[in-house]
Design a protein around this motif. Structure first.
Motif, PDB file in Angstrom:
ATOM      1  N   THR A   1       5.193  39.372  20.724  1.00 38.33           N
ATOM      2  CA  THR A   1       5.787  40.779  21.286  1.00 38.33           C
ATOM      3  C   THR A   1       6.276  41.603  19.988  1.00 38.33           C
ATOM      4  O   THR A   1       6.273  42.781  20.164  1.00 38.33           O
ATOM      5  CB  THR A   1       7.405  40.140  21.725  1.00 38.33           C
ATOM      6  OG1 THR A   1       6.910  39.107  22.674  1.00 38.33           O
ATOM      7  CG2 THR A   1       7.919  41.110  22.114  1.00 38.33           C
ATOM      8  N   ILE A   2       6.303  41.094  18.788  1.00 41.81           N
ATOM      9  CA  ILE A   2       6.710  41.960  17.496  1.00 41.81           C
ATOM     10  C   ILE A   2       5.364  42.869  17.241  1.00 41.81           C
ATOM     11  O   ILE A   2       5.335  44.057  17.202  1.00 41.81           O
ATOM     12  CB  ILE A   2       7.066  41.189  16.319  1.00 41.81           C
ATOM     13  CG1 ILE A   2       8.703  40.572  16.506  1.00 41.81           C
ATOM     14  CG2 ILE A   2       7.044  42.019  15.220  1.00 41.81           C
ATOM     15  CD1 ILE A   2       8.928  39.596  15.715  1.00 41.81           C
ATOM     16  N   VAL A   3       4.414  42.144  17.437  1.00 43.68           N
ATOM     17  CA  VAL A   3       2.920  42.918  17.239  1.00 43.68           C
ATOM     18  C   VAL A   3       2.718  43.986  18.136  1.00 43.68           C
ATOM     19  O   VAL A   3       2.519  45.279  17.811  1.00 43.68           O
ATOM     20  CB  VAL A   3       1.949  41.955  17.328  1.00 43.68           C
ATOM     21  CG1 VAL A   3       0.569  42.621  17.323  1.00 43.68           C
ATOM     22  CG2 VAL A   3       1.712  40.946  16.014  1.00 43.68           C
ATOM     23  N   VAL A   4       2.883  43.727  19.562  1.00 48.63           N
ATOM     24  CA  VAL A   4       3.127  44.797  20.628  1.00 48.63           C
ATOM     25  C   VAL A   4       3.786  45.800  20.181  1.00 48.63           C
ATOM     26  O   VAL A   4       3.288  46.977  20.382  1.00 48.63           O
ATOM     27  CB  VAL A   4       3.112  44.071  21.943  1.00 48.63           C
ATOM     28  CG1 VAL A   4       3.239  45.233  23.005  1.00 48.63           C
ATOM     29  CG2 VAL A   4       2.020  43.306  22.183  1.00 48.63           C
ATOM     30  N   VAL A   5       4.953  45.593  19.978  1.00 50.72           N
ATOM     31  CA  VAL A   5       6.068  46.647  19.864  1.00 50.72           C
ATOM     32  C   VAL A   5       5.730  47.557  18.525  1.00 50.72           C
ATOM     33  O   VAL A   5       5.714  48.746  18.768  1.00 50.72           O
ATOM     34  CB  VAL A   5       7.394  45.920  19.667  1.00 50.72           C
ATOM     35  CG1 VAL A   5       8.485  47.130  19.010  1.00 50.72           C
ATOM     36  CG2 VAL A   5       7.921  45.502  21.015  1.00 50.72           C
ATOM     37  N   VAL A   6       5.408  47.011  17.549  1.00 51.59           N
ATOM     38  CA  VAL A   6       4.920  47.854  16.200  1.00 51.59           C
ATOM     39  C   VAL A   6       3.775  48.594  16.518  1.00 51.59           C
ATOM     40  O   VAL A   6       3.670  49.657  16.083  1.00 51.59           O
ATOM     41  CB  VAL A   6       4.637  46.639  15.077  1.00 51.59           C
ATOM     42  CG1 VAL A   6       4.080  47.439  13.906  1.00 51.59           C
ATOM     43  CG2 VAL A   6       6.026  46.127  14.642  1.00 51.59           C
ATOM     44  N   PHE A   7       2.923  47.973  17.060  1.00 51.30           N
ATOM     45  CA  PHE A   7       1.552  48.715  17.478  1.00 51.30           C
ATOM     46  C   PHE A   7       1.946  50.049  18.244  1.00 51.30           C
ATOM     47  O   PHE A   7       1.207  51.115  18.320  1.00 51.30           O
ATOM     48  CB  PHE A   7       0.424  47.820  18.181  1.00 51.30           C
ATOM     49  CG  PHE A   7      -0.846  48.448  18.485  1.00 51.30           C
ATOM     50  CD1 PHE A   7      -1.693  48.958  17.368  1.00 51.30           C
ATOM     51  CD2 PHE A   7      -1.154  48.823  19.706  1.00 51.30           C
ATOM     52  CE1 PHE A   7      -2.766  49.356  17.535  1.00 51.30           C
ATOM     53  CE2 PHE A   7      -2.367  49.368  19.996  1.00 51.30           C
ATOM     54  CZ  PHE A   7      -3.072  50.009  18.779  1.00 51.30           C
TER      55      PHE A   7
ATOM     56  N   ILE B   1       4.772  51.422  18.632  1.00 46.56           N
ATOM     57  CA  ILE B   1       5.424  52.230  17.824  1.00 46.56           C
ATOM     58  C   ILE B   1       4.473  53.340  17.134  1.00 46.56           C
ATOM     59  O   ILE B   1       4.437  54.551  16.947  1.00 46.56           O
ATOM     60  CB  ILE B   1       6.647  51.871  17.064  1.00 46.56           C
ATOM     61  CG1 ILE B   1       7.592  51.291  17.962  1.00 46.56           C
ATOM     62  CG2 ILE B   1       7.060  53.028  16.015  1.00 46.56           C
ATOM     63  CD1 ILE B   1       8.621  50.552  17.243  1.00 46.56           C
ATOM     64  N   LEU B   2       3.545  52.598  16.413  1.00 46.61           N
ATOM     65  CA  LEU B   2       2.515  53.149  15.672  1.00 46.61           C
ATOM     66  C   LEU B   2       1.552  54.196  16.265  1.00 46.61           C
ATOM     67  O   LEU B   2       1.421  55.275  16.055  1.00 46.61           O
ATOM     68  CB  LEU B   2       1.791  52.385  14.730  1.00 46.61           C
ATOM     69  CG  LEU B   2       2.318  51.555  13.587  1.00 46.61           C
ATOM     70  CD1 LEU B   2       1.513  50.218  13.099  1.00 46.61           C
ATOM     71  CD2 LEU B   2       3.037  52.369  12.681  1.00 46.61           C
ATOM     72  N   LEU B   3       1.191  53.741  17.456  1.00 46.48           N
ATOM     73  CA  LEU B   3       0.226  54.313  18.233  1.00 46.48           C
ATOM     74  C   LEU B   3       0.879  55.504  18.601  1.00 46.48           C
ATOM     75  O   LEU B   3       0.436  56.708  18.831  1.00 46.48           O
ATOM     76  CB  LEU B   3      -0.301  53.575  19.319  1.00 46.48           C
ATOM     77  CG  LEU B   3      -1.380  54.265  20.285  1.00 46.48           C
ATOM     78  CD1 LEU B   3      -2.603  54.661  19.460  1.00 46.48           C
ATOM     79  CD2 LEU B   3      -1.862  53.537  21.363  1.00 46.48           C
ATOM     80  N   SER B   4       2.344  55.620  19.323  1.00 49.20           N
ATOM     81  CA  SER B   4       3.020  56.656  19.873  1.00 49.20           C
ATOM     82  C   SER B   4       3.159  57.714  18.462  1.00 49.20           C
ATOM     83  O   SER B   4       3.121  58.926  18.702  1.00 49.20           O
ATOM     84  CB  SER B   4       4.134  56.260  20.254  1.00 49.20           C
ATOM     85  OG  SER B   4       5.128  55.785  19.435  1.00 49.20           O
TER      86      SER B   4
END
Length: 60
Positions: A30-36, A38-41
């Motif tokens: 979940t942390i990986v998905v949220v960080v990715f 945020i970075l992508l946006s």
């Protein structure tokens, strides 16, 4: 109707084979998905700002 019953039995068999993540794996993923996300946006926002600036300079 028999085909529906057979389908549901097959689904039940396959669900028993699923390897579900434990709680720590779930938190990590979940942390990986949220960080990715945020970075992508942030990247998309930056590209949009650059394009907007370029287009404003061209059309003014």
């Amino acid at each position: 109707m028999d085909s529906i019953k057979e389908y549901l039995k097959d689904v039940q068999k396959e669900m028993r084979k699923v390897s579900w993540p434990d709680q720590q794996e779930l938190v990590d993923y979940t942390i990986v998905v949220v960080v990715f996300t945020i970075l992508l946006s942030g990247f998309i926002f930056a590209v949009d700002q650059v394009y907007s600036t370029i287009l404003e300079a061209i059309y003014q």
